[in-house]
Design an enzyme around this catalytic site. Structure first.
Site, PDB file in Angstrom:
ATOM      1  N   LYS A  22       0.841  -1.206   0.000  1.00 19.80           N
ATOM      2  CA  LYS A  22       0.000   0.000   0.000  1.00 19.80           C
ATOM      3  C   LYS A  22       0.871   1.249   0.000  1.00 19.80           C
ATOM      4  CE  LYS A  22      -3.814   2.152   2.620  1.00 19.80           C
ATOM      5  NZ  LYS A  22      -4.716   2.020   3.785  1.00 19.80           N
ATOM      6  N   SER A  69      -9.915  -0.384   7.388  1.00 17.74           N
ATOM      7  CA  SER A  69      -9.393  -0.280   6.019  1.00 17.74           C
ATOM      8  C   SER A  69      -8.674  -1.507   5.488  1.00 17.74           C
ATOM      9  CB  SER A  69      -8.469   0.927   5.907  1.00 17.74           C
ATOM     10  OG  SER A  69      -9.205   2.120   5.978  1.00 17.74           O
ATOM     11  N   SER A 129      -9.659   2.005   3.122  1.00 19.16           N
ATOM     12  CA  SER A 129      -8.814   2.739   2.202  1.00 19.16           C
ATOM     13  C   SER A 129      -7.805   1.864   1.458  1.00 19.16           C
ATOM     14  CB  SER A 129      -8.044   3.806   2.978  1.00 19.16           C
ATOM     15  OG  SER A 129      -7.178   3.185   3.922  1.00 19.16           O
TER      16      SER A 129
END
Lengths: 106, 478
Positions: free
Chosen positions: B79, B178, B154
């Site tokens: 990420k 998330s 997210s």
């Protein structure tokens, strides 16, 4: 606590947060903040007198997530990130320093 | 080799037998990304030089007949809120465009030291703020299971990349759900470690008392493997716990007969999609059939979790994001003639609407006159929410709940209504505030074919137990 957020409050908070909002953003943020704060007002239903505030989980777990002496590292000199590599990423730098516009306004 | 189902064990077996090489595995994933990521938008940048150099090292070990490290040749995606030397770190924001961090995130470095091949950086909501991955400055991610749907947020890019076969596993971060929510939306496994279990050094902070790094994988065992590599204390993060790291793989494979499973009534009320309810109830029945004792429990403060979360997370975010001012990294608006003007104009140009909204909310909650009414109040409710869990775990070994109130929603469906968007996190944020661990594991599909996830929550530092119950849920799906 559910005082309505006015446009002036949004502008004042934006100033505190160093955010420059356009006029239409101020209006939009006022609407959103009021909607979100309206939802947050539910917390007032709870009597929290005498309940200790918890900033992070270690406070309730005690020793499991330790804030003990173990968490302190030895006071030894060790390699750090290379200054040149850090300054290379700056928008403006001058060998040893970050460069910024003038600080004192006349 | 089917890239959409490849596990860590299968990757290692293929390398050990000589069926493939780490280099070939990396190349075949890059080829698939080049071919198919145009419609999903999961990768923001590729780290080909670093990945292929690492793959070559692994191949040399294999060729020499040396023992292979535990993640040898396993292609991973990272990420983009986690730092990796040689790659940009944008955090999904324009304000960090072009920034190349000069250090590695500890979790990333540990995975690479264990042999993993880091393919590149994955799309995410700006500074991990969002529930749909529609807040990225680099465009939304599309759900590989249904392209008109969100992948969750997210860590939407991290979930989508695993689901689409663009990596065997990935790293995400979870502040209010998330990792777990996008795992449910994309039909993969997501693990939320206990707060403090994995070092946060190198994670671009959103809300420090909530932020955690964890893996997305194709099965529960892979999640256990990755946690085992990443967990542990770190000289670079004084909040990373010294609690001993367990053998999570061994723990996850133990039978579940005799375990007590709590089912909280507050998670099965109004707003829960009927197909999701049925799938989660089926998983609970499966656990019962495997010998677990199912106990109804109550977590009475659950309904206050969302408002508590949005005060605490935004307050911390307003503080953490003050470092983005155009001085040391990323974007600078060069038109300003004064320092304050530069701060304000840089932040105006660099931050998106959701980030500005949260900074304003947090600044408001922390400002003079409102601190006690909002921030302190929320911290007190956080204590009550945590006590709920501690009290429940005195009676049960793990807690099972739905992961999301609805399946993946359509792109654009909730973007105009922040409150509706925040309510999508209704089943995730309480565990975030309490600091406990949890696993999101697939437990079926809707009639439309959208994935459904079930959440297994465990005590602080009892990831082994949460993974063990998750493994039983996964076994029942086969």
């Amino acid at each position: 606590m559910s005082e309505t957020v006015t446009l002036d409050v949004v502008r004042r908070v934006a100033e505190l947060a160093l955010l420059e909002l356009k006029d239409d953003e101020v209006v939009r943020m006022q609407k959103d903040l009021n909607a979100i704060l309206g939802h947050i007002d539910q917390l007032n239903e709870l009597d929290t007198a005498g309940v200790p505030p918890m900033a992070q989980v270690s406070e309730i777990l005690g020793g499991q997530v330790e804030a003990s002496a173990d968490a302190l590292r030895e006071d030894l000199v060790r390699p750090s990130i290379d200054r040149t590599a850090v300054l290379r990423e700056a928008p403006e730098a001058d060998h040893r320093f970050f460069k910024v516009p003038k600080v004192i306004e006349r | 080799m089917n890239l959409e189902t490849l596990s860590i064990d299968q990757t290692r077996a293929a390398l050990t037998s000589g069926e493939t090489t780490a280099t070939a595995l990396a190349e075949v994933h890059y080829a698939r990304i080049a071919q198919k990521d145009g419609e999903i938008n999961s990768y923001l940048s590729l780290a080909k030089d670093r990945a292929l150099a690492q793959a070559a090292k692994i191949d040399a070990l294999a060729k020499a007949g040396d023992p292979l490290p535990p993640l040898a040749g396993v292609p991973l995606g990272i990420k983009d809120v986690l730092t990796m030397v040689g790659s940009p770190a944008t955090a999904g924001s324009k304000i960090l465009e072009g920034y190349h961090p000069p250090y590695d995130c500890t979790a990333v470095a540990k995975l690479e030291a264990a042999g993993a091949v880091l393919l590149g950086k994955l799309n995410c909501d700006e500074f991990a703020m969002g529930s749909s991955n529609e807040n990225s400055a680099y465009g939304p991610v599309h759900n590989p299971r249904a392209l008109d749907r969100v992948p969750g947020g997210s860590s939407g890019g991290s979930a989508a990349a695993v689901a689409a076969g663009f990596c065997v596993a990935s790293l995400g971060t979870d502040t209010g759900g998330s990792i777990r929510q996008p795992a449910a939306f994309c039909g993969v496994t997501g693990l939320l470690p206990t707060w403090g279990r994995v070092s946060r050094f190198g994670l671009i902070a959103f809300a420090s008392s909530l932020d955690r790094i964890g893996p997305f994988t194709r099965n529960v065992k892979d999640a256990a493997t990755l946690l085992g590599v990443m967990a542990g204390s770190d000289i670079m993060d004084a909040t990373a716990s010294h609690t001993p790291v367990n053998d999570y793989v061994a723990e996850s494979q133990k039978p579940v007969a005799g375990l007590k499973i709590g089912v909280p009534e507050e998670y099965f009320g109004e707003g829960l999609d009927l197909e999701i309810r049925a799938a989660v109830e089926k998983s609970i029945a499966d656990l019962k059939a495997a010998g677990c004792e199912i106990k109804k429990i109550s977590l009475p403060h659950t309904r206050y979790a969302i408002p508590t979360y949005y005060v605490i997370a935004t307050a911390e975010a307003s503080s953490n994001l003050s470092r983005f001012d155009g001085v040391r990294f990323g974007l600078r608006d060069k038109s300003a003639s004064t320092l304050t003007g530069m701060y304000r104009q840089t932040r105006d140009a660099g931050f998106g609407a959701e980030v500005k909204r949260r900074i304003l909310l947090g600044t408001y909650a922390l400002s003079a006159g409102y601190y006690d009414a909002y921030y302190k109040k929320a911290q007190q409710v956080r204590t009550l929410l945590t006590r709920d869990f501690l009290s429940a775990f005195a009676d049960v070994d793990a807690i099972v709940t739905p992961m999301t109130p609805t399946p993946a929603f359509k792109l654009g469906e909730k973007t105009d209504d922040p409150v509706a968007m925040y309510l999508a996190d209704v089943y995730t944020v309480a565990a975030s505030l309490a600091g406990i661990c949890g696993v999101s594991v697939p437990c079926g599909n809707t009639k439309e074919g959208l994935p459904i996830g079930v959440q297994i929550l465990g005590r602080h530092f009892d990831e082994g137990m949460a993974l063990r119950v998750a493994q039983a849920v996964e076994n029942a799906q086969k």
